[in-house]
Structures are given as C-alpha cells and as structure tokens.
Design an enzyme around this catalytic site. Structure first.
Site, short mmCIF file in Angstrom:
data_model
loop_
_atom_site.label_atom_id
_atom_site.label_comp_id
_atom_site.label_asym_id
_atom_site.label_seq_id
_atom_site.Cartn_x
_atom_site.Cartn_y
_atom_site.Cartn_z
N LYS A 116 4.05 -5.84 -0.28
CA LYS A 116 3.24 -7.05 -0.07
C LYS A 116 3.11 -7.88 -1.34
CE LYS A 116 2.89 -5.55 4.01
NZ LYS A 116 4.02 -5.98 4.83
N GLY A 164 -5.55 -4.42 6.68
CA GLY A 164 -7.00 -4.53 6.58
C GLY A 164 -7.69 -3.34 5.95
N GLU A 199 -9.01 -11.88 -3.99
CA GLU A 199 -8.59 -13.18 -3.45
C GLU A 199 -9.81 -13.98 -3.04
OE1 GLU A 199 -4.31 -12.17 -1.24
OE2 GLU A 199 -6.15 -12.40 -0.05
N LYS A 200 -9.64 -15.30 -3.01
CA LYS A 200 -10.66 -16.17 -2.43
C LYS A 200 -10.78 -15.80 -0.96
CE LYS A 200 -13.45 -19.66 -2.06
NZ LYS A 200 -14.83 -19.30 -2.45
N ARG A 292 11.36 -7.68 11.56
CA ARG A 292 11.72 -6.97 12.80
C ARG A 292 11.41 -7.87 13.99
NH1 ARG A 292 6.46 -5.71 11.42
NH2 ARG A 292 5.01 -6.07 13.13
C1 MV4 Z 1 -7.71 -12.12 4.33
C2 MV4 Z 1 -8.72 -12.65 5.17
C3 MV4 Z 1 -9.54 -13.64 4.64
N1 MV4 Z 1 -9.40 -14.06 3.36
N2 MV4 Z 1 -7.58 -12.56 3.08
C4 MV4 Z 1 -6.44 -8.54 7.18
C5 MV4 Z 1 -5.27 -7.61 7.14
C6 MV4 Z 1 -4.38 -8.10 6.07
N3 MV4 Z 1 -3.07 -8.35 6.61
C7 MV4 Z 1 -4.95 -9.38 5.57
N4 MV4 Z 1 -6.16 -9.63 6.34
C8 MV4 Z 1 -7.01 -10.63 5.99
N5 MV4 Z 1 -6.87 -11.14 4.77
C9 MV4 Z 1 -8.42 -13.50 2.61
N6 MV4 Z 1 -8.29 -13.91 1.32
C10 MV4 Z 1 -8.85 -12.14 6.46
C11 MV4 Z 1 -8.02 -11.12 6.86
C12 MV4 Z 1 -8.24 -10.58 8.20
C13 MV4 Z 1 -7.27 -10.68 9.14
C14 MV4 Z 1 -6.07 -11.31 8.84
C15 MV4 Z 1 -5.12 -11.42 9.83
C16 MV4 Z 1 -5.36 -10.89 11.10
C17 MV4 Z 1 -6.54 -10.26 11.37
C18 MV4 Z 1 -7.53 -10.14 10.42
C19 MV4 Z 1 -8.74 -9.53 10.70
C20 MV4 Z 1 -9.69 -9.45 9.75
C21 MV4 Z 1 -9.44 -9.95 8.47
#
Ligand code: MV4
Length: 458
Positions: A116, A164, A199-200, A292
């Site tokens: 990542k 997450g 991160e913000k 994928r």
């Molecule tokens: C975030 C975010 C808000 N702000 N990053 C969750 C899993 C990981 N792939 C990244 N994720 C998130 N990153 C910042 N700076 C909110 C999430 C997030 C989320 C992102 C995509 C799909 C579902 C989610 C569920 C909760 C939080």
C-alpha cells in the site's frame, strides 16, 4: 487463444470464469478441495482435480498442488479469480516460470500495488491525488508537527494494515500520544509490524472505484465507476452500484481520467480497479489499486454491455483491446446485492450448513451469479458469499424497484442470509436518495434497528 485454462478458485467466480472460457472455445480445468467435491464448478468444467483437504491453506492456497494439477492437465493458462492467490505476485511468477500464462497483470504491477505504501508513493509521483499523510511516524514530535500542519481530526493507520485494521481516529492533540501507542501496539499484534503513519481524516467519504482494462500493447480504457460505499463495519462490501449516484459530471470526468492516467503510469495490463475516497467537498483521493477481477464486476458488465472476464482471457492470450474509449457507453443503472450466509442481526456472523430449498429471482433485468443449489452444503472453510443478485434498469429508481422485487422472490432456506438486510437497505430513504458513505450502514441502518429491550437502555 488458449486451448485449455485452469481456474484456481471456487464458488460463483469459478463458474463465471468457466462460462467465459467456454464461450471463447477453451477447455476448462477446475480444482477443488475435498469440501467442494459436490460443488458446481468441478461439475461444469471439462476436467476436475482434487487439490487437497478443505482448509484453504492446504487446497486453494496450495501452490504446489495447483501447479501439479496444471501440469497433469497440461493447461496453457491459469485464471486466479479473486481472493486466494489472485494478488499473490509469487504465484504469478511461479505460473510464468512453469510455462502457464497467468491471466492477470504483470508480476511487477501485482507487487507494486500489493504494497500500500509503495502504491501510494507511485501514484503521488504520477500526480494522482493521494490522501494528505505523513511518512512512517519516527517520533511523537514528527506526528505532532504533521497534525498541526494538516489539522485535526486525523486518522492513524498501520503501514502493514489494510481493510481498516489498526486504524485510530484522533480528534485533538491531547489524544495523539495515546492514539499512536494504541494503533502501534494493535498493528504489532495483528501484523507483527508496529509502524504507523498519520493522514488527514476524511469525514463521511464515499468509496468510488473505477474499472480499467489494459491490453499488452499499452492501450488502457476505463469502464466507468462503481459506488461501493455500502459496507459492513468489517469493511467488507455488501452492495455495489454503477454508475455512482449524485456524482457531479465534472468530478466523474476528472475521476475517470485520473484512473486511466494511474493505470498508464504503471503500464497496467488486464482488468484492474482504482479505488478512491470521494470527500463531501467533491475532492477524491487514491486509496489502492486492485490487480484482479472483483466480486462486483457484474454491475459494470450489465451497464456497459461488455464481458470483462472474456476480455481478461483475450488480453492474456495476446489480443489487442478492440474497444475504443469513445465506444464505451453507459446504459442505465445496476445494483448488486451480495447474498452471504451471514446473520446481519448478529454482527454478520457467518452461517454454514445444508441448504434447503433454493429459488432465485428471474425476469427482465435480473442476473444471478451463484454456485448454490437446493440441498447444497455451505462449508464453513471459505468466505460466506452464496450469490450475487444484479438488478439492471433504465434509471436508478427503477433498478431499486426491480431489486426489491428480486429480493422478495428469493428463497434460500437452511442458513441465515443477508436478504433481509438488503431489503432494509433498499427501503431506507437515504439510500433511495443516493446519499450513502462508507460508515452509512452502521450509522443509518444497523443502529436504527435495535430490539426493544436494547432501546430501553441496553
Ligand atoms: C480513510 C478514511 C477516512 N480518512 N482514510 C478503510 C480501509 C482502508 N482501505 C482505508 N479506509 C479508510 N481510510 C482517511 N484519511 C476512511 C476509511 C474507511 C473506509 C474506506 C473505504 C471503504 C470503507 C471504509 C469504511 C470505514 C473507513
């Protein structure tokens, strides 16, 4: 075109790939664990080989046994499906070194996007917007300075994380030290790697992803976007749709162009998905790239009238992408509901067991991708997805009505399923108005439905 393809997967995606290969005139080879001896994919393929006991590690993740089956069956190519070994660069390498074409992107793309941090760095270099973030936190001072710079609230993430796990929200500087310590110890416990970065925080972002398709001659096109914001608290997608509702056309154009730029920047070949978080202010940020075919690919297929899996096989066989971007036209709206053997009333706890009567919906605009049948055993060893119901119609409103009708027709007896939660989602006004975001399910659906006892102070 390949004479024979091995599908290194199970369940509905194995059937999906077998169907695509059959239409292309390829012979198909299924591999199955002892738990899947009576599943549909070994039956539908031209040949089938048992590759081990039920446990994934000893069967669907057992590279030596899968390669052995490929040798014995003398196949030309291997399709990994999704999950299992589909993003395992080492497996892709081993396929190639044994003379089997891996149906997917190059090994380098898999490796680059699998990490990542390197993916985010590579995207930033290609001028793809990424979430404002720090480097790995080396000292509290670093973290304090970064957070003062971007402003609270911030989100602490594990470098080795994803999906997450190990994330911590910190709303103010006084809580930063404790947040860093908690995130780091959780990451150390979960990934044996305690490194974290900050991160913000994006509050209420939407999860919007773009489907791309590249051939081995450098041509890359997009096939629109999908909104995957309806997710379980575990970050697993539950419902997806295409196109994304209420998306400003200028934002859509920018998003799609950015996805193609990103894929080109890494010389991407085959099917891939660029995942973004779309903030309430219309700004979007690269989250990760999936190398994928994805579970939710059918909503793109029915809206654009293309077969993504057949294109995967053709591209791997060296064909040029004959579809030009100008020819790619969206038609209508599609919604996919993942029907899992899970009890949504009990934190989506997986269910297993013998199915009773299975009756799927049909009629205009309904597609069902599934491997189950009346009396089938749902084994406890693998993920819990039983079927994907896809409703397609001219408008989103009509697609919602069609999906409601399809869910009402669906019967799957013998295990708890996610049919009822989907019926609740489709009856929720904020969903019908297309106003969802990544924590919407937890905040608007799961919380609102509390048994009376709990409401009295439980
Ligand atoms: C975030 C975010 C808000 N702000 N990053 C969750 C899993 C990981 N792939 C990244 N994720 C998130 N990153 C910042 N700076 C909110 C999430 C997030 C989320 C992102 C995509 C799909 C579902 C989610 C569920 C909760 C939080």
């Amino acid at each position: 075109m390949f004479a024979k393809v091995l599908i290194a997967n199970r369940g509905e995606i194995a059937l999906r790939v077998i169907r695509a290969c059959r239409e292309l005139g390829c012979k198909t080879v299924a591999v199955f664990s002892e738990a899947d001896r009576h599943s549909l994919h070994p039956r539908m393929a031209d040949e089938a080989y048992c590759i081990g006991p039920p446990q994934s590690a000893r069967s669907y993740l057992n590279i030596p046994n899968i390669i052995s089956a490929a040798e014995i069956a003398n196949v030309d190519a291997i399709h990994p499906g999704y999950g299992f070994l589909s993003e395992n660069a080492q497996f892709a390498e081993i396929c190639a070194s044994h003379g089997f074409k891996f149906i997917g992107p190059g090994v380098d793309s898999i490796g680059l996007m699998g990490d990542k941090a390197s993916a985010k760095h590579r995207m930033a270099e290609a001028n793809v917007p990424v979430i404002p973030g720090s480097d790995v936190v080396e000292s509290e001072g670093d973290a304090i300075r970064f957070c003062r710079d971007v402003g609270y609230p911030v989100l602490i993430k594990a470098t080795a994380g994803g999906g997450g796990k190990g994330m911590r929200i910190v709303g103010r500087e006084a809580d930063l030290t404790a947040g860093l310590a908690a995130a780091s110890s959780e990451a150390q416990a979960a990934f044996n790697d305690g490194r974290v970065y900050v991160e913000k925080l994006l509050v209420h972002p939407r999860h919007i992803e773009v489907q791309v398709l590249g051939d081995e001659f450098g041509h890359v096109i997009h096939l629109g976007e999908r909104d995957c914001s309806v997710q379980k608290p575990s970050h697993q997608k539950l419902l997806e749709e295409a196109p994304a509702p209420n998306l400003d056309p200028a934002v859509r154009a920018e998003l799609l162009a950015t996805a193609v730029k990103a894929a080109r920047a890494v010389d991407y070949a085959n099917a891939g998905t660029l995942e973004f978080l779309l903030n309430e202010d219309g700004k979007f940020y690269f989250l990760e790239m999936n190398t994928r075919i994805q579970v939710e690919h059918p909503v793109t297929e029915v809206v654009f009238g293309i077969d993504l899996v057949k294109w995967q096989v053709r591209i791997a066989a060296g064909e040029r992408l004959s579809v030009r971007q100008e020819e790619v036209q969206a038609n209508g709206h599609a919604i996919e509901c993942r029907i899992n053997a899970e009890d949504a009333e009990n934190s989506f706890r997986p269910a297993a067991g013998k199915l009773g009567s299975v009756l799927f919906p049909g009629g205009p605009g309904i597609r069902v991708d599934s491997h189950i049948y009346t009396g089938a055993e749902v084994p406890p060893y693998y993920d819990s997805m039983l079927a994907k119901i896809v409703a397609h119609d001219r408008t989103r409103g009509d697609a919602v009505l069609r999906m409601r009708r399809a869910l009402a027709e669906t019967e799957i007896l013998g295990v708890a399923t996610t049919v009822p939660i989907h019926e609740r989602i489709l009856a929720t006004s904020s969903f019908v108005e297309g106003r969802t975001f990544v924590t919407w399910l937890r905040e608007h659906v799961l919380q609102s439905h509390r048994p009376v006892g709990a409401a009295l102070g439980g």
